[in-house]
Design an enzyme around this catalytic site. Structure first.
Site, mmCIF file in Angstrom:
data_model
loop_
_atom_site.group_PDB
_atom_site.id
_atom_site.type_symbol
_atom_site.label_atom_id
_atom_site.label_comp_id
_atom_site.label_asym_id
_atom_site.label_seq_id
_atom_site.Cartn_x
_atom_site.Cartn_y
_atom_site.Cartn_z
ATOM 1 N N GLN A 270 0.833 -1.200 0.000
ATOM 2 C CA GLN A 270 0.000 0.000 0.000
ATOM 3 C C GLN A 270 0.867 1.250 0.000
ATOM 4 O OE1 GLN A 270 -3.260 0.016 -0.453
ATOM 5 N NE2 GLN A 270 -2.898 2.185 -0.671
ATOM 6 N N HIS A 273 2.153 2.982 -3.249
ATOM 7 C CA HIS A 273 1.275 3.672 -4.198
ATOM 8 C C HIS A 273 1.634 5.133 -4.362
ATOM 9 C CE1 HIS A 273 -1.615 1.083 -6.009
ATOM 10 N NE2 HIS A 273 -1.836 0.452 -4.868
ATOM 11 N N ASP A 373 -6.432 -6.294 -5.469
ATOM 12 C CA ASP A 373 -6.051 -5.183 -6.344
ATOM 13 C C ASP A 373 -6.085 -5.601 -7.811
ATOM 14 O OD1 ASP A 373 -5.684 -3.401 -4.318
ATOM 15 O OD2 ASP A 373 -3.491 -3.405 -4.368
ATOM 16 N N HIS A 432 -54.253 16.400 -5.645
ATOM 17 C CA HIS A 432 -53.874 15.009 -5.343
ATOM 18 C C HIS A 432 -55.100 14.226 -4.883
ATOM 19 C CE1 HIS A 432 -49.840 16.651 -5.340
ATOM 20 N NE2 HIS A 432 -49.326 15.432 -5.194
HETATM 21 N N1 HSO Z 1 -4.578 -0.534 -4.159
HETATM 22 C C1 HSO Z 1 -5.080 0.347 -5.182
HETATM 23 C C2 HSO Z 1 -5.418 -0.345 -6.464
HETATM 24 C C3 HSO Z 1 -4.264 -0.831 -7.254
HETATM 25 N N2 HSO Z 1 -3.206 -1.482 -6.758
HETATM 26 C C4 HSO Z 1 -4.042 -0.763 -8.593
HETATM 27 C C5 HSO Z 1 -2.388 -1.836 -7.754
HETATM 28 N N3 HSO Z 1 -2.904 -1.368 -8.883
HETATM 29 C C6 HSO Z 1 -6.309 1.082 -4.646
HETATM 30 O O1 HSO Z 1 -7.287 0.250 -4.175
HETATM 31 ZN ZN ZN Z 2 -2.669 -1.439 -4.706
#
Ligand code: HSO
Ligand code: ZN
Length: 446
Positions: A270, A273, A373, A432
């Site tokens: 996570q 990202h 994912d 009505h």
């Molecule tokens: N975890 C991301 C989605 C994603 N992960 C796309 C990898 N590619 C949001 O839910």
């Molecule tokens: Zn992801």
């Protein structure tokens, strides 16, 4: 920064028993998004695209994406060369597609709901697809064929007539072949080569080459979200959106039965990202050794990641909260309402009943978020920022609307009419009342 001797990559640490309620509250909060500044930057872009159409779209794509396009749209059928993939990638996409399709198709109840609420009073409900939908697939730091699957498949299953996918172009002005291949599989009619607020504006208002859509779905950065909100609030755009979106987030609950290597790997999946990713670990009466093992794994695995520079920013903003029991853990998780929740705990499935708020849940050591994912079947477009309290993730219903109907018989109207007339009288709405009265009068004089 010396890459040879990196600083320890570690999360902040708190104990629930040692923090006051103000601190607990602040841990539940997401970083504040300065929406006024963003709105001020997005508004002129949206207006420009609305007023100048394709010309503005091309201009903004040149400015923000540094790509000079002749036309901002490619239409189906897409050329086989532009979506050519190696076999391994194509098979992976095909398997993911099949699982996601299966799960979303099962969500679609195509039958009509019929209830006779009183003799001769029949109410029913049936669904119809939203006709035209725009699906936003972000560009940014990663290419996202997976998001194309997650938005395109439910739209296809629902039966949307026109699916338009918007995604920022690559430097050479083309779309990533993986995204185009998925666009083809879900039956998209067009791909809009644009990102950001300008793409959302084009979908919301339409341009010479982009048909206006009825609903826009998909994740995006703050500009994309702001543009979606603007369009949704403008009645002349007549458009709805899936949900508000913030940075992606994960909450893991782990006890001493958890495998430190797995826990760390999930947190990092996570954290990679974006620098703004939110990662929380709730430790349930973890021994100091177990916690130290998790922390060591985080640092070691993080240091080996190609995206270590992103993780180096997101991980120190994240925190570990130590609690004494599962009840405390669940309470915090429900209050936080995470987009993703992973249960690295003994007899994990027993705790699923206690979950009140979460976008999607991953149960037990062998259910990494990565599977959801990409390919297990569930959707990855999920509510963030605490919106899991009241929003569902994207699903087949996202692309449908429900229509209700009723049919009353003469007798049904006769039996219900007096109730309706009385209520109309109470509201002082004589027309009505009269609509029932004229009929009842005839029925009673038959
Ligand atoms: N975890 C991301 C989605 C994603 N992960 C796309 C990898 N590619 C949001 O839910
Ligand atoms: Zn992801």
């Amino acid at each position: 920064k010396d890459k040879q001797i990196p600083d320890t990559i570690k999360m902040q640490k708190f104990k629930l028993s040692e923090i006051d309620s103000r601190k607990r509250k602040s841990l539940l909060k997401r970083p504040i998004i300065k929406s006024d500044d963003i709105m001020a930057r997005v508004r002129p872009i949206v207006n420009d695209v609305r007023n100048k159409g394709d010309a503005a779209l091309i201009e903004y794509t040149a400015k923000f994406d540094k790509v000079q396009l002749n036309t901002p749209v490619i239409s189906a059928p897409f050329s086989p060369e532009a979506m050519a993939l190696d076999d391994v990638t194509r098979c992976a996409i095909d398997q993911a597609y099949d699982n996601i399709y299966k799960f979303h198709d099962a969500q679609y109840d195509r039958s009509t709901l019929v209830v006779e609420t009183m003799p001769g009073v029949v109410c029913s409900r049936f669904s119809r697809p939203i006709e035209r939908v725009g699906l936003y697939v972000p560009g940014g730091t990663a290419i996202l064929p997976s998001t194309t699957l997650m938005l395109g498949i439910p739209a296809k299953v629902a039966g949307c007539k026109e699916i338009i996918i918007a995604s920022p172009p690559r430097k050479d002005g083309t779309v990533v072949p993986e995204v185009l291949y998925v666009a083809h599989k879900v039956g998209a009619s067009k791909v809009l080569l644009a990102g950001g607020a300008q793409a959302i504006a084009a979908l919301a208002y339409g341009t010479e080459s982009v048909p206006k859509v009825d609903k826009i779905c998909g994740p995006g950065n703050q500009y994309v979200t702001a543009a979606k909100m603007l369009a949704q609030n403008d009645s002349s755009a007549m458009i709805s959106i899936d949900m508000p979106a913030g940075p992606s987030e994960l909450l893991v609950i782990a006890d001493n039965s958890s495998i430190p290597k797995y826990v760390a790997s999930d947190l990092l999946s996570q954290a990679e990202h974006g620098t703004d990713s939110q990662v929380v670990l709730i430790g349930v009466s973890l021994t100091p050794e177990h916690l130290a093992n998790i922390e060591r794994e985080i640092h070691e695995q993080a240091s080996r990641l190609p995206r270590v520079d992103i993780v180096r920013e997101s991980i120190p903003k994240s925190f570990i909260l130590q609690v004494n029991n599962m009840k405390e853990a669940m309470k915090f998780s429900n209050d936080y309402s995470p987009e993703h929740l992973i249960l690295h705990i003994d007899e994990a499935e027993k705790w699923v009943d206690a979950i009140e708020n979460a976008g999607s849940v991953f149960v037990g050591a062998y259910s990494p978020e990565s599977c959801g994912d990409y390919a297990s079947g569930t959707n990855h477009t999920l509510p963030t920022y605490g919106y899991a309290r009241m929003y569902s993730g994207v699903n087949t219903l996202t692309f449908l609307k429900h229509i209700t109907a009723q049919k009353l018989t003469k007798q049904g109207l006769k039996d219900l009419g007096h109730t309706v007339m009385r209520l109309a009288e109470v509201e002082g709405l004589e027309a009505h009342r009269n609509a029932v009265h004229v009929r009842i009068h005839d029925i009673e004089n038959d």
